[in-house]
Design a protein around this motif. Sequence first.
Motif, PDB file in Angstrom:
ATOM      1  N   GLY A 285       0.802  -1.224   0.000  1.00  0.00           N
ATOM      2  CA  GLY A 285       0.000   0.000   0.000  1.00  0.00           C
ATOM      3  C   GLY A 285       0.829   1.266   0.000  1.00  0.00           C
ATOM      4  O   GLY A 285       0.295   2.360  -0.198  1.00  0.00           O
ATOM      5  N   ILE A 286       2.124   1.164   0.235  1.00  0.00           N
ATOM      6  CA  ILE A 286       2.985   2.351   0.277  1.00  0.00           C
ATOM      7  C   ILE A 286       4.168   2.147  -0.669  1.00  0.00           C
ATOM      8  O   ILE A 286       4.849   1.108  -0.586  1.00  0.00           O
ATOM      9  CB  ILE A 286       3.510   2.605   1.709  1.00  0.00           C
ATOM     10  CG1 ILE A 286       2.339   2.827   2.663  1.00  0.00           C
ATOM     11  CG2 ILE A 286       4.460   3.795   1.737  1.00  0.00           C
ATOM     12  CD1 ILE A 286       2.728   2.847   4.116  1.00  0.00           C
ATOM     13  N   ASP A 287       4.387   3.104  -1.532  1.00  0.00           N
ATOM     14  CA  ASP A 287       5.574   3.056  -2.395  1.00  0.00           C
ATOM     15  C   ASP A 287       6.783   3.507  -1.590  1.00  0.00           C
ATOM     16  O   ASP A 287       6.702   4.479  -0.829  1.00  0.00           O
ATOM     17  CB  ASP A 287       5.384   3.982  -3.605  1.00  0.00           C
ATOM     18  CG  ASP A 287       4.324   3.447  -4.563  1.00  0.00           C
ATOM     19  OD1 ASP A 287       4.019   2.238  -4.477  1.00  0.00           O
ATOM     20  OD2 ASP A 287       3.808   4.237  -5.379  1.00  0.00           O
ATOM     21  N   ASP A 288       7.853   2.797  -1.753  1.00  0.00           N
ATOM     22  CA  ASP A 288       9.090   3.139  -1.047  1.00  0.00           C
ATOM     23  C   ASP A 288      10.256   3.120  -2.028  1.00  0.00           C
ATOM     24  O   ASP A 288      10.258   2.340  -2.982  1.00  0.00           O
ATOM     25  CB  ASP A 288       9.382   2.110   0.062  1.00  0.00           C
ATOM     26  CG  ASP A 288       8.546   2.339   1.295  1.00  0.00           C
ATOM     27  OD1 ASP A 288       8.603   3.448   1.836  1.00  0.00           O
ATOM     28  OD2 ASP A 288       7.832   1.395   1.709  1.00  0.00           O
ATOM     29  N   GLU A 289      11.218   3.962  -1.736  1.00  0.00           N
ATOM     30  CA  GLU A 289      12.481   3.894  -2.473  1.00  0.00           C
ATOM     31  C   GLU A 289      13.586   4.424  -1.574  1.00  0.00           C
ATOM     32  O   GLU A 289      13.351   5.292  -0.715  1.00  0.00           O
ATOM     33  CB  GLU A 289      12.423   4.695  -3.777  1.00  0.00           C
ATOM     34  CG  GLU A 289      12.196   6.176  -3.610  1.00  0.00           C
ATOM     35  CD  GLU A 289      12.298   6.911  -4.945  1.00  0.00           C
ATOM     36  OE1 GLU A 289      13.225   6.611  -5.721  1.00  0.00           O
ATOM     37  OE2 GLU A 289      11.460   7.787  -5.191  1.00  0.00           O
ATOM     38  N   GLY A 290      14.750   3.854  -1.746  1.00  0.00           N
ATOM     39  CA  GLY A 290      15.865   4.264  -0.896  1.00  0.00           C
ATOM     40  C   GLY A 290      16.970   3.229  -0.946  1.00  0.00           C
ATOM     41  O   GLY A 290      17.059   2.431  -1.892  1.00  0.00           O
ATOM     42  N   TYR A 291      17.783   3.240   0.096  1.00  0.00           N
ATOM     43  CA  TYR A 291      18.961   2.364   0.114  1.00  0.00           C
ATOM     44  C   TYR A 291      18.922   1.411   1.307  1.00  0.00           C
ATOM     45  O   TYR A 291      18.526   1.799   2.417  1.00  0.00           O
ATOM     46  CB  TYR A 291      20.234   3.212   0.194  1.00  0.00           C
ATOM     47  CG  TYR A 291      20.498   4.000  -1.068  1.00  0.00           C
ATOM     48  CD1 TYR A 291      21.378   3.518  -2.030  1.00  0.00           C
ATOM     49  CD2 TYR A 291      19.859   5.220  -1.294  1.00  0.00           C
ATOM     50  CE1 TYR A 291      21.614   4.236  -3.194  1.00  0.00           C
ATOM     51  CE2 TYR A 291      20.089   5.933  -2.452  1.00  0.00           C
ATOM     52  CZ  TYR A 291      20.968   5.443  -3.402  1.00  0.00           C
ATOM     53  OH  TYR A 291      21.207   6.153  -4.554  1.00  0.00           O
ATOM     54  N   LEU A 292      19.336   0.197   1.017  1.00  0.00           N
ATOM     55  CA  LEU A 292      19.534  -0.789   2.082  1.00  0.00           C
ATOM     56  C   LEU A 292      21.030  -0.804   2.367  1.00  0.00           C
ATOM     57  O   LEU A 292      21.829  -1.114   1.486  1.00  0.00           O
ATOM     58  CB  LEU A 292      19.071  -2.179   1.617  1.00  0.00           C
ATOM     59  CG  LEU A 292      17.645  -2.290   1.060  1.00  0.00           C
ATOM     60  CD1 LEU A 292      17.435  -3.667   0.423  1.00  0.00           C
ATOM     61  CD2 LEU A 292      16.623  -2.050   2.161  1.00  0.00           C
TER      62      LEU A 292
END
Lengths: 163, 295
Positions: free
Chosen positions: B242-249
Amino acid sequence: MRAVKIIITVFVAIISIFISLLSFAILFSETDYLKYEAMGNTDPVITTAEIAYLGNEYNGESEEGYSYYQLNLMIENNSNYNYDTNTVLLHYDSSAYDDNDSKHYSVLPIKEEIFGFDETNCIPAGKEATCTKVLCIEDGCHGFLVTYHNYRTDKEQIIAIDL
Amino acid sequence: MSENNNDKFWETNDDFWSKPVASDDWLKSDTNSYEKKGEDITNKNEDVDLWEEPVNPYLNRDTHFNTYETKQVQQPVNATILNGQVLEKPKKKIHIHTIICLSFITIAILSIVGAFAKYSLAKKTAIHTVNQVSYTETEVDNTFSYDSNNEISLAGEAVSYVSEENFTGFPKNMKLIGIYIEVNSTEYIYGANILQEIYLGYVLDDKPYYQKMPRQDVIYPYASSKGFQREEILGSYGLGNGIDDEGYLFFFVPSQIQEVTLYMPKTVKENYIDVIETVYYVSFPITEGEKEANK
């Protein structure tokens, strides 16, 4: 008299229904915690233990009369949950070695010392993984016992380490 | 009412009071009647043959006699038949309230026992389930469907951003790597999986090592030196659904490691507990690099 009987009957019925509902409510609420109950019955096993000499200094630290060693433990996780290596709590005892006299050691969990956290090592479900700990051991110590007491299953593993 | 009428009333009722109380023949002829005035009824039945003598039906129901007499009188139930009289059988008392109470108490006890038995069985099953490793590992491409509502895109490489060479005081023989990830979620689905408990694997000196993501506050001092914002550092508490996410692991790995594998478990509910159904994994080479402006 009849009224008293009816009142008692209704009272008993209400209490009984309440107890019935309560018992099922407790059942359903407790099943939510079964995960932890189940996890508490898993049994990570130390398969091998090796020790490597690091030197008199480690990560910029040194202590006179002490040397640094890295203890590598292979731990097998046969459960369906990932483990932190810190769930494997170790106890060290050098007194079993008579010639150690009063020699002792201190334990430096490597990650805690470097990064200020100690939870990143993990043993994934169904895998065998390496767990490392850095030990600061007094010179002259010839060996010690590593004891892993699994508080979940109340089983104990004792491994002898010779330096 | 007038005075005359009042007198007539009492006259009329005088007849009533002068009438006999009962007109039964047996009462009139019962010379052994225990109700006979002035007669001592104590032990009267001792020598009386009740099977031959007429029985006063009222006696059978009378409760003010002493126990001895009551027993003696009540025993010959067939006496009424012998005398050709049909008596109403004494009604059995049905303790309906007692029955209802006992039923409810029984239900309550059964509920407790049933709940306890059910919990014991569930616990046994859960322990058995948790000790059975039954998941499969599936290698995936850089873009794959994690669940029906989550599409995951990975950058295809792990980039080493920070090491002791470019950050004073950074731990020796270690480096901080980051993997860019995008999670596109079409909708929220109750109970659907979120991407969590991600871990990284690598091999060092032929020994397998696995790392979970460190806390954001541990990574931030190092990552921020390379221009990363706090919101770009993804946590391990769950992505998608339900939530778009983007970033770094981000992960810390030894500096000599050149390849890592990212593992993304997917769990299902089974026997009251979450068990791993599938572990998706992707292997990446580690490259040196800087944070790109558009990512």
